[in-house]
Enzyme design. Structure first.
Site, short mmCIF file in Angstrom:
data_model
loop_
_atom_site.label_atom_id
_atom_site.label_comp_id
_atom_site.label_asym_id
_atom_site.label_seq_id
_atom_site.Cartn_x
_atom_site.Cartn_y
_atom_site.Cartn_z
N LYS A 117 0.85 -1.19 0.00
CA LYS A 117 0.00 0.00 0.00
C LYS A 117 0.88 1.24 0.00
O LYS A 117 2.05 1.19 0.43
CB LYS A 117 -0.97 -0.02 1.19
CG LYS A 117 -0.33 -0.07 2.55
CD LYS A 117 -1.37 -0.38 3.65
CE LYS A 117 -2.31 0.77 3.91
NZ LYS A 117 -3.16 0.54 5.11
N SER A 143 -7.91 -0.77 9.48
CA SER A 143 -7.51 -0.59 8.09
C SER A 143 -7.16 -1.86 7.34
O SER A 143 -7.00 -1.83 6.12
CB SER A 143 -6.33 0.38 8.01
OG SER A 143 -6.74 1.67 8.37
N SER A 156 -7.83 1.65 5.46
CA SER A 156 -6.97 2.31 4.50
C SER A 156 -6.28 1.36 3.53
O SER A 156 -5.66 1.81 2.56
CB SER A 156 -5.90 3.13 5.25
OG SER A 156 -5.03 2.30 5.99
#
Length: 450
Positions: free
Chosen positions: A76, A175, A151
């Site tokens: 990510k 997340s 996230s």
């Protein structure tokens, strides 16, 4: 056609039945064909060369390579990967190319992974949706009009859509678990310290509150999650545990279930009928082997205020290139953190530690606490960003009312898909271990799927 299972792919790579170049080419093609999902914001131009080197190493050192040698994955866009840009999802910071790997990226490179690129995140990882001013939003493979969560939203979309076999994420308030649940994956939030790279800078923030963010796997099933966990830790434990009969032997746990949220003192929290139905289905699956009890939990009414203060404290110290280019949520929460005095921050940190101890005290009456994974189906892209920062944050808390408390408690939790809505969107259950037994949680996840 490559297998859906990362574990099966790992075994095929290890046996020489498929080359890293073949696997890498396949996943790069999937990424190219599914650009509209917005999962990737950067695709590596060096991935095929890395795969070729992996195949050369396999030919020379077969049997003496890393746990995931030759397997493609991604990181990510909150993790530095050498040679790739790190934007942190923000247009307000100077865009630079990383010169070295983050500790997690270095750990997994040592296990032989091929990095295909960087995936979409919310600005600074703040949100339960992966939309920002840098690139197109990450969309849900089950319905591209809807969010893939955050996230780790780009990671979850990439795994669910078959762009990567398995993906490392990070979880500071849900997340990993939120996007996993939104996309129909298993998402494990380990306890603080279980992944060594997570605590290189200590176990607490600068004010004494527990460090909230840990790394964890997003995977199609518990076995794949165990494979990635072992690679992230650099030691074999979770996969041998699951393959050694533990899931078949595990029984008669006391599992307390609840839909009570610590955010109920601040917001209206309601679990949709479909989410409740799937939660009940998950409980029924667990009840085949374990004792199920309705848990009576009494959470501190000042939790929302204390958590929000600790969660946003770090924003004030982020160096910005152009503050005017911050998104609405980041701009408002950064202002709040700057206005908060050190004394107030210390007080909030102390209060969060007290609340964390009370969470563990209450949950420890049981072996496991079960909650819905989320309050309902994933919202439409753009759902959160049509109003003020306060409204945005409220909507997030209402969508994921059971997530952040696990981070505050430094405990372990897993989300597992157990059903779908009438429109085919994933719905799941969350299992929390107050004693931070990730192996038990993965075994329960496997039992649910048996």
């Amino acid at each position: 056609m490559l297998p859906l299972s990362a574990l099966t792919l790992r075994d095929q790579l290890a046996d020489g039945d498929i080359s890293s170049r073949e696997a890498t080419a396949h996943y790069l093609q999937q990424i190219d064909q599914q650009q509209a999902l917005g999962a990737f914001i950067h695709v590596s131009e060096a991935a095929m060369d890395a795969a070729a080197r992996a195949d050369e190493a396999f030919a020379k050192h077969r049997g003496k390579l890393g746990r995931m040698h030759g397997m493609p994955t991604a990181f990510k866009d909150l993790n530095d990967v050498a040679g790739m840009p790190t934007t942190y999802g923000s247009a307000a910071i100077k865009q630079t190319t990383a010169t070295r790997d983050s500790a997690l990226a270095a750990r997994l490179r040592a296990e032989g992974v091929i990095v295909l690129g960087k995936t979409q995140v919310p600005e600074f990882g703040l949100s339960s949706y992966s939309e920002n001013l840098i690139a197109a939003p990450s969309r849900n493979p089950h319905d591209p009009l809807r969010s893939s969560g955050g996230s780790s939203g780009g990671q979850a979309a990439a795994v669910a859509a078959g762009m990567i076999p398995v993906g490392p994420g990070s979880d500071g308030g849900g997340s990993v678990r939120i996007p996993a649940a939104a996309c129909g994956l298993v998402g494990l939030k380990p306890s603080l310290g279980r992944i060594p790279s997570d605590v290189l800078e200590g176990y607490s923030d600068g004010f004494g509150a527990p460090k909230l963010t840990v790394s964890g796997p997003l995977a199609h099933d518990a076995l794949d999650a165990a494979l990635l966990m072992d690679a992230m830790r650099g030691s074999d434990y979770f996969l041998p545990l699951l393959r050694g009969g533990f899931p078949e032997e595990l029984s008669n746990l006391r599992i307390g279930y609840s839909t009570h949220s610590p955010f109920q003192s601040a917001y209206d929290i309601a679990v949709s009928a479909e989410a409740q139905q799937s939660f009940t289905a998950g409980l029924q699956l667990l009840a085949r082997r374990h004792q199920m009890e309705l848990a009576t939990l009494d959470y501190a009414e000042d939790y929302p205020e204390a958590f929000t203060a600790v969660w946003t404290n770090g924003l004030k110290d982020i160096p910005l290139d152009d503050e005017s280019r911050l998104g609405t949520l980041a701009r408002d929460f950064r202002r709040r953190s700057q206005e908060r005095s050190r004394r107030e921050s210390l007080r909030a940190a102390t209060r969060v530690r007290q609340i964390a101890a009370d969470f563990i005290r209450q949950w420890s009456a049981y072996d496991v606490i079960a909650t819905p994974a989320l309050s309902g189906i994933p919202p439409l892209v753009g759902h959160y960003t049509q109003g003020s920062a306060e409204r945005d944050y409220m909507l997030q808390c209402q969508y994921s009312p059971y997530s952040s408390m696990v981070n505050v408690a430094s405990a372990a939790a897993v989300t597992v898909p157990v059903g779908t809505s009438k429109d085919g969107l994933p719905l799941g259950i969350q299992l929390i271990s107050p004693r931070s037994d990730e192996g038990m949680l993965l075994a329960l996840a496997l039992q649910i799927s048996m």
